[in-house]
Design a protein around this motif. Structure first.
Motif, PDB file in Angstrom:
ATOM      1  N   GLY A 533       0.823  -1.202   0.000  1.00 13.91           N
ATOM      2  CA  GLY A 533       0.000   0.000   0.000  1.00 13.91           C
ATOM      3  C   GLY A 533       0.852   1.244   0.000  1.00 13.91           C
ATOM      4  N   ASP A 537      -2.435   4.302   3.023  1.00 10.91           N
ATOM      5  CA  ASP A 537      -3.538   3.417   2.628  1.00 10.91           C
ATOM      6  C   ASP A 537      -4.022   2.572   3.808  1.00 10.91           C
ATOM      7  OD1 ASP A 537      -3.517   4.314   0.066  1.00 10.91           O
ATOM      8  OD2 ASP A 537      -2.587   2.530  -0.818  1.00 10.91           O
ATOM      9  N   ARG A 558      -4.156  -1.066  -4.760  1.00 10.85           N
ATOM     10  CA  ARG A 558      -2.831  -1.182  -4.173  1.00 10.85           C
ATOM     11  C   ARG A 558      -1.775  -1.347  -5.251  1.00 10.85           C
ATOM     12  NH1 ARG A 558      -2.925  -5.595  -0.041  1.00 10.85           N
ATOM     13  NH2 ARG A 558      -1.310  -4.403   1.033  1.00 10.85           N
TER      14      ARG A 558
END
Length: 619
Positions: A533, A537, A558
């Motif tokens: 990520g 995130d 991602r």
């Protein structure tokens, strides 16, 4: 109103049956529970009389009285406190209105006749029910202060109880136990014997601030307890046994405390505090409606039981008493939240508790290990809610680590960092095994870098709020770019970037609905690919937590990182260069990376179909 017969709530009936038909190692504690209830009723009456001058209650001689009748085989515990109305009797005695009752009953059955059963009963504050350990039948007569009609309640504890009006009931509550005949044969447990009652009161209830009197015999009733508040006595004059009994009284716990904390302040804000850390976490520690806070007194006058304003939620396992000198006796919970003195006391209590935990960590590792195992998860919540003490909490906290089986402190982690490592590395996940087997760990394991293994639900949240520890940044191994390469390895990686650039661009197009970027990885040694990520995130584990709470988090694309040294990735590059369409293999590679981190496939049947076709082709 005539006599009514009412069935016990199902959970109450099961609890009573367990208590009546089980054998407990120390039945004496029933008297402590009844005296404790009586003391609470006296505290509440005095406060009510302060708040309502027209209450019309008699507060001239507040006390607890014991009346033993050896001939009739009865023991009566009587107080002239706040008393109860009919509805309160039904609510407080006919039911157990606490969450987690089913769990309590399960644990009681598992505990059988062990001492652990008593600990569980104490933790749930159902002390009145302990009367049935020694009595075949229990009668209660009560009248709430300021009312005219009393209530008579009676039960043998088997399945139902009767309740009816009591016209001549005095103010307060009287509990009469019709004692079991078997106890009369045991001199140590004959509860109609004044000598036995003296011993029990001295052992368990000497600290009660109201007189506990033994009626009967010649002359005036005999006062059995010293009535000296422990927090007001010099520390050298209080024994460990007295502290332990006081802790059991305020915490509704049947164990000794792990640690006792005394604190006194003079000057601007005068107060005394007596606090305790538990040896075993309260059963409701992680329940939404958990009891928290400490008892608040003002100049020895009881104000409230669970003063949440004095203890932050992440220290909800702390129990005890704070006795302030300058607060108003009519203070309410709402006023307390804004009171400057309360805020100052709270800050000092928090600092003191954290200091004691730090002292345990440094000087008494076994005690600290017990504390952290039981209460550490709650304490870590303070990393989110208490930024002022965040660095202190980080200093006293422990975390699982790849360095060994024992938890480690951040100071110890930093001291072990090899030359060239510039951050404290961590990874969150569902379990230790899931984290340790994650592809993200490969390069760190190869380099010999230690990684914190964070698996508590709260870990998923606080790591985003904490930038570092004493100048050393905290960094997730599953987010952002990871720079573990030497200068020579970086040169080689730069050359490979050009070699695999076209493959990465094409794979990003194939997976455009699922990933934001495809790039080469410096964190993989054996796996073909891994999902990472960006710095901010949401993690897959946090996404699962939101879904478990019924909230669908926004979809986060991602980054898919590839291991250029893996034959599968090299094969995809060659297939692309040869013009073959291997988009199905690309989907499989993404699915494998998703499964490796414990994620969930969006279309499992398609994944299985692609896998089957590739296996068939390989054969």
């Amino acid at each position: 109103m005539s006599t009514e017969t009412i069935e016990f709530q199902a959970e109450a009936r099961q609890l009573l049956r367990l208590m009546i038909h089980s054998i407990y190692s120390n039945k004496d504690v029933f008297l402590r529970e009844l005296i404790s209830n009586a003391s609470d009723a006296l505290d509440k009456l005095r406060l009510a009389a302060y708040q309502d001058k027209d209450l019309g209650a008699d507060t001239g001689d507040l006390h607890v009285e014991l009346v033993a009748d050896a001939g009739a085989r009865t023991l009566t515990v009587r107080d002239n406190g706040i008393g109860m109305t009919r509805d309160e009797v039904v609510d407080l005695i006919g039911t157990i209105a606490r969450s987690g009752t089913a769990e309590l009953l399960t644990r009681l059955r598992e505990a059988g006749d062990s001492e652990h059963a008593q600990e569980l009963i104490g933790q749930f504050g159902v002390g009145f029910y302990s009367s049935f350990m020694v009595a075949d039948r229990v009668e209660l007569v009560t009248r709430r202060a300021g009312t005219t009609e009393g209530v008579h309640w009676s039960s043998d504890g088997e399945g139902s109880y009767t309740i009816e009006p009591a016209a001549d009931a005095p103010q307060g509550t009287s509990v009469t136990l019709h004692l079991k005949a078997s106890d009369a044969e045991d001199q140590m447990h004959d509860y109609a014997d004044p000598g036995v009652l003296r011993r029990i009161v001295k052992t368990y209830s000497d600290f009660i601030t109201w007189p506990v009197r033994l009626a009967g015999g010649e002359g005036d009733p005999e006062t059995l307890n010293s009535m000296k508040a422990l927090w007001a006595r010099p520390q050298k004059d209080v024994s460990d046994e007295e502290y332990a009994e006081f802790y059991r009284h305020v915490a509704h716990d049947w164990q000794e405390p792990l640690e006792t904390i005394r604190l006194a302040a003079e000057g601007t804000f005068e107060y005394q505090a007596l606090l305790f850390l538990p040896k075993v976490a309260p059963m409701d520690l992680h329940m939404r409606d958990a009891r928290r806070g400490v008892q608040l007194y003002v100049r020895r006058v009881f104000i409230m039981d669970d003063c949440e304003a004095l203890v932050p939620e992440y220290l909800r396992f702390v129990k005890g008493v704070v006795d302030a000198a300058d607060l108003s006796l009519n203070v309410s919970r709402e006023i307390l939240q804004q009171d400057r003195q309360i805020s100052a006391i709270r800050r000092r209590l928090v600092r003191k508790v954290l200091s004691v935990v730090g002292g345990l960590r440094e000087n008494e590792p076994e005690k600290y290990a017990t504390f952290w195992e039981q209460c550490g998860r709650a304490l870590k919540e303070g990393l989110l809610s208490d930024p002022d003490n965040r660095e202190t909490i980080l200093g006293v906290a422990s975390f699982a680590t790849t360095h060994g089986d024992e938890p480690t402190g951040l100071a110890d982690y930093v001291a072990r960092m090899p030359e060239g490592q510039d951050a404290v590395y961590y990874m969150t996940g569902d379990s230790r095994s899931a984290v340790e087997s994650s592809p993200h760990m490969e390069a760190f394991r190869a380099k010999g870098y230690e990684v914190l293994v964070l698996t508590d639900p709260v870990d998923e949240v606080w790591v985003d709020a904490v930038e570092g520890f004493e100048g050393t940044p905290l960094r997730s191994i599953a987010k952002g770019q990871v720079d573990l390469q030497s200068d020579e390895e970086k040169e080689q990686a730069a050359a490979r970037q050009e070699e695999f650039a076209e493959l990465c661009t094409w794979m990003a197009e194939v997976l455009t609905e699922d990933v934001k970027e495809v790039r080469l990885s410096s964190r993989l040694t054996t796996s073909p690919a891994v999902l990472v990520g960006d710095e901010h995130d949401m993690t897959p584990t946090l996404e699962k937590m939101y879904r478990a709470m019924g909230q669908e988090p926004p979809k986060v694309k991602r980054i898919l990182e590839l291991n250029p040294s893996h034959p599968l990735v090299a094969g995809l590059r060659d297939a692309r260069a040869a013009g073959r369409d291997e988009s199905g293999t690309v989907e499989l590679l993404h699915g494998m990376a998703l499964l490796a981190e414990g994620g969930e496939l969006t279309d499992p049947s398609r994944f299985v179909g692609l896998l089957a076709s590739r296996l068939e082709r390989a054969l």
